[in-house]
Design a protein around this motif. Structure first.
Motif, short mmCIF file in Angstrom:
data_model
loop_
_atom_site.label_atom_id
_atom_site.label_comp_id
_atom_site.label_asym_id
_atom_site.label_seq_id
_atom_site.Cartn_x
_atom_site.Cartn_y
_atom_site.Cartn_z
N PHE A 124 -0.43 10.26 -7.34
CA PHE A 124 -1.16 9.49 -6.60
C PHE A 124 -2.07 8.31 -7.49
O PHE A 124 -1.97 7.14 -7.27
CB PHE A 124 -2.26 9.88 -5.56
CG PHE A 124 -2.77 9.23 -4.73
CD1 PHE A 124 -2.04 8.81 -3.32
CD2 PHE A 124 -4.07 8.56 -4.77
CE1 PHE A 124 -2.50 7.76 -2.61
CE2 PHE A 124 -4.75 7.85 -3.79
CZ PHE A 124 -3.70 7.49 -2.75
N LYS B 247 -7.95 3.10 1.09
CA LYS B 247 -7.64 3.31 -0.28
C LYS B 247 -8.65 4.03 -1.03
O LYS B 247 -8.48 5.03 -1.64
CB LYS B 247 -7.07 1.96 -0.93
CG LYS B 247 -6.47 2.48 -2.15
CD LYS B 247 -6.01 0.91 -2.87
CE LYS B 247 -5.77 0.96 -4.40
NZ LYS B 247 -5.48 -0.29 -4.91
N ASN C 30 -0.70 5.23 -9.28
CA ASN C 30 -0.23 4.33 -8.73
C ASN C 30 -1.27 3.38 -7.83
O ASN C 30 -0.92 2.42 -7.31
CB ASN C 30 0.89 4.48 -8.06
CG ASN C 30 2.13 5.10 -8.75
OD1 ASN C 30 2.58 4.58 -9.52
ND2 ASN C 30 2.70 6.31 -8.37
N ASN C 31 -2.38 3.88 -7.86
CA ASN C 31 -3.21 3.51 -6.80
C ASN C 31 -4.76 3.11 -7.34
O ASN C 31 -5.49 2.91 -6.45
CB ASN C 31 -3.66 4.61 -5.53
CG ASN C 31 -2.30 4.44 -4.74
OD1 ASN C 31 -2.22 3.64 -3.95
ND2 ASN C 31 -1.45 5.36 -4.89
N TYR D 166 0.27 14.52 -2.38
CA TYR D 166 0.76 14.19 -3.84
C TYR D 166 -0.01 14.85 -4.89
O TYR D 166 -1.09 15.44 -4.61
CB TYR D 166 0.42 12.68 -4.29
CG TYR D 166 1.18 11.65 -3.62
CD1 TYR D 166 2.14 10.92 -4.01
CD2 TYR D 166 0.71 11.29 -2.10
CE1 TYR D 166 3.10 9.97 -3.13
CE2 TYR D 166 1.19 10.31 -1.52
CZ TYR D 166 2.61 9.61 -2.01
OH TYR D 166 3.40 8.78 -1.39
N TYR E 14 0.82 -1.43 -0.08
CA TYR E 14 -0.03 -0.04 -0.04
C TYR E 14 0.78 1.24 0.11
O TYR E 14 1.85 1.23 0.60
CB TYR E 14 -0.93 -0.03 1.22
CG TYR E 14 -1.96 -1.11 1.25
CD1 TYR E 14 -3.37 -0.84 0.62
CD2 TYR E 14 -1.71 -2.49 1.92
CE1 TYR E 14 -3.98 -1.87 0.69
CE2 TYR E 14 -2.56 -3.16 1.68
CZ TYR E 14 -3.78 -3.08 1.26
OH TYR E 14 -4.75 -4.05 1.24
N ASN E 15 0.23 2.30 -0.76
CA ASN E 15 0.87 3.53 -0.62
C ASN E 15 1.05 4.08 0.73
O ASN E 15 0.08 3.95 1.55
CB ASN E 15 0.23 4.48 -1.38
CG ASN E 15 0.72 5.97 -1.61
OD1 ASN E 15 0.73 6.71 -0.55
ND2 ASN E 15 0.98 6.35 -2.59
#
Length: 472
Positions: free
Chosen positions: A406, A321, A409-410, A401, A292-293
């Protein structure tokens, strides 16, 4: 601005915060014991008090923030022996790792991060004063010098933080040390054993040895912040006996109040069970960062109040998330500019945010304000509201971010397809999920739940069998 109130573990109620010196705050937080990688409990603690010190600074306090490092301890000695390495190499490795983890979680470094081994002179001086004040003594078995112990019954206010009576404490303590004057007493100075490594031994007037854990924090906090300071924090598990013993030691030396406000962060459970290596559910920060970020992890913890027990699972982390994605998607709807620190304090959302944070750092309510702003942005594409959202999020160490950075990547392409479900649509989805569960089609039921989460709808299964829903 509204008045800051803090829940004080000492008084067991919220109290208006009055600093000892106007405009200045001394804050001490118990940090890591450097023998292993930091776990989720450490993350929760460090994030909670990172927000505390940020908010104090936002309120224009001159903050002196100290978070200590325990670099000598039974666990450290045992691990170094097991690894066949020096204590210094062991502790240096895990101190470095802890700082790396903190940086990734956007935890600002404390002003001071003292190590216990650098405070041996201060520790010895405190022990001498406690002996002089009739609150400590040295064991002696007639052959060799023994440990120096604190005499608990001689401190009349023992138990005032935890609320534990000495009589109830007595039945839960280790009574194996026959050389203590009283089983209640705890070690201030531990005489070295023949197999102790030289790194764990210092000379003293009572014999070569090392400090007990509790006295380390008293010495470091009083040296850096003074014998009376504003806020002392730590995990709930430290309230007794560690913090209780700190009070007994520090007030026993200086004969006045030690700390005005005591703050304790709640426990972290893993899938509804206490986190423990013996249960096989022990998660390090590094374990979770692989999936996870870091901002998702930070957001996950801040969605719960710092004093509450929090239940960690990948399901809940995925909820976090998806919720954070919705905030970034709202910002993506308008042109990206630098929104940092451009906050209209008189705007209603900012006022609600400030009221929440001044109410014992109520981050769940503060975050709900962010979602209200996101809803407005989604409807009106308001740049002014985007400035508020970005700025208020930054106050919590969130939304740091750019949206593209952000989201790329998510979020998947499917997750980006936001559907505006009507109330009736949601009820039909809940019905379909319920029917799938009755037929034991659990994968289908989970997919429906996830679809709704992706579109800002949270389901809550109630004890009566009904399913409630709410929009994020």
């Amino acid at each position: 601005m509204s008045t800051l109130k803090i829940y004080n573990s000492l008084s067991r109620k919220k109290q208006i915060f009055y600093p000892i010196t106007p405009g200045k705050v001394g804050l001490y937080v118990c940090g890591i014991t450097a023998y292993d990688y930091c776990h989720l409990g450490h993350a929760r603690l460090m994030i909670a008090f990172d927000v505390v010190q940020r908010w104090l600074r936002i309120n224009n306090y001159d903050v002196k923030y100290v978070r200590n490092i325990t670099d000598i301890d039974d666990k450290i000695i045992d691990r170094a022996k097991k690894n066949n390495e020096s204590i210094k190499i062991l502790t240096s490795r895990f101190i470095k790792a802890a700082k790396e983890d903190s940086l990734l979680l956007n935890i600002q470094p404390p002003d001071y991060q003292p190590c216990a081994t650098n405070y041996i002179p201060q520790i010895l001086k405190m022990i001498e004063k406690l002996i002089f004040n009739g609150l400590a003594y040295q064991n002696n078995n007639g052959k060799i010098n023994g440990d120096v112990n604190y005499s608990v019954r001689n401190f009349s206010n023992y138990g005032k933080l935890s609320g534990r009576l000495i009589s109830s404490y007595f039945n839960k303590i280790d009574k194996k040390n026959n050389f203590k004057q009283d089983p209640l007493d705890f070690a201030l100075w531990k005489i070295s054993k023949n197999n102790d490594p030289h790194e764990a031994v210092w000379n003293s007037r009572w014999g070569a040895g090392r400090p007990g854990w509790h006295i380390e924090c008293s010495a470091m906090s009083c040296d850096l912040l003074g014998s009376h300071f504003d806020i002392h924090g730590g995990g709930q598990d430290l309230q007794f006996p560690h913090h209780e013993n700190e009070i007994a030691q520090s007030e026993g030396v200086y004969k006045h109040k030690f700390v005005n406000y005591w703050m304790h962060s709640g426990f972290v459970k893993i899938n509804n069970k206490k986190m423990s290596k013996s249960f096989g559910n022990f998660c390090t920060i590094r374990d979770v960062l692989k999936k996870y970020n870091p901002e998702v992890i930070r957001f996950f913890f801040l969605r719960s109040h710092y004093r509450s027990t929090i239940n960690y699972s990948e399901v809940y982390l995925n909820y976090a998330k998806q919720s954070l994605i919705r905030l970034y998607l709202a910002l993506k709807e308008i042109s990206e500019i630098n929104y940092k620190k451009i906050i209209d304090l008189n705007e209603p959302h900012a006022k609600r945010f400030i009221i929440a944070m001044n109410d014992d750092f109520n981050t769940p309510v503060a975050i709900s304000v962010l979602f209200d702003l996101a809803n407005i942005i989604n409807k009106n594409k308001s740049i002014e509201m985007a400035k508020q959202l970005r700025g208020l999020g930054n106050w919590l160490g969130l939304l740091e971010y750019s949206s593209d950075e952000f989201l790329k990547n998510n979020i998947s392409l499917e997750e980006n397809k936001i559907v505006n479900y009507s109330d009736n649509d949601i009820k039909l989805k809940i019905y379909s999920r319920s029917e799938a569960r009755k037929k034991k089609k659990f994968l289908e039921a989970d997919q429906i739940r996830q679809e709704l989460i992706n579109n800002g709808i949270i389901l809550e299964d109630m004890p009566n069998g009904k399913t409630e829903w709410r929009r994020i």
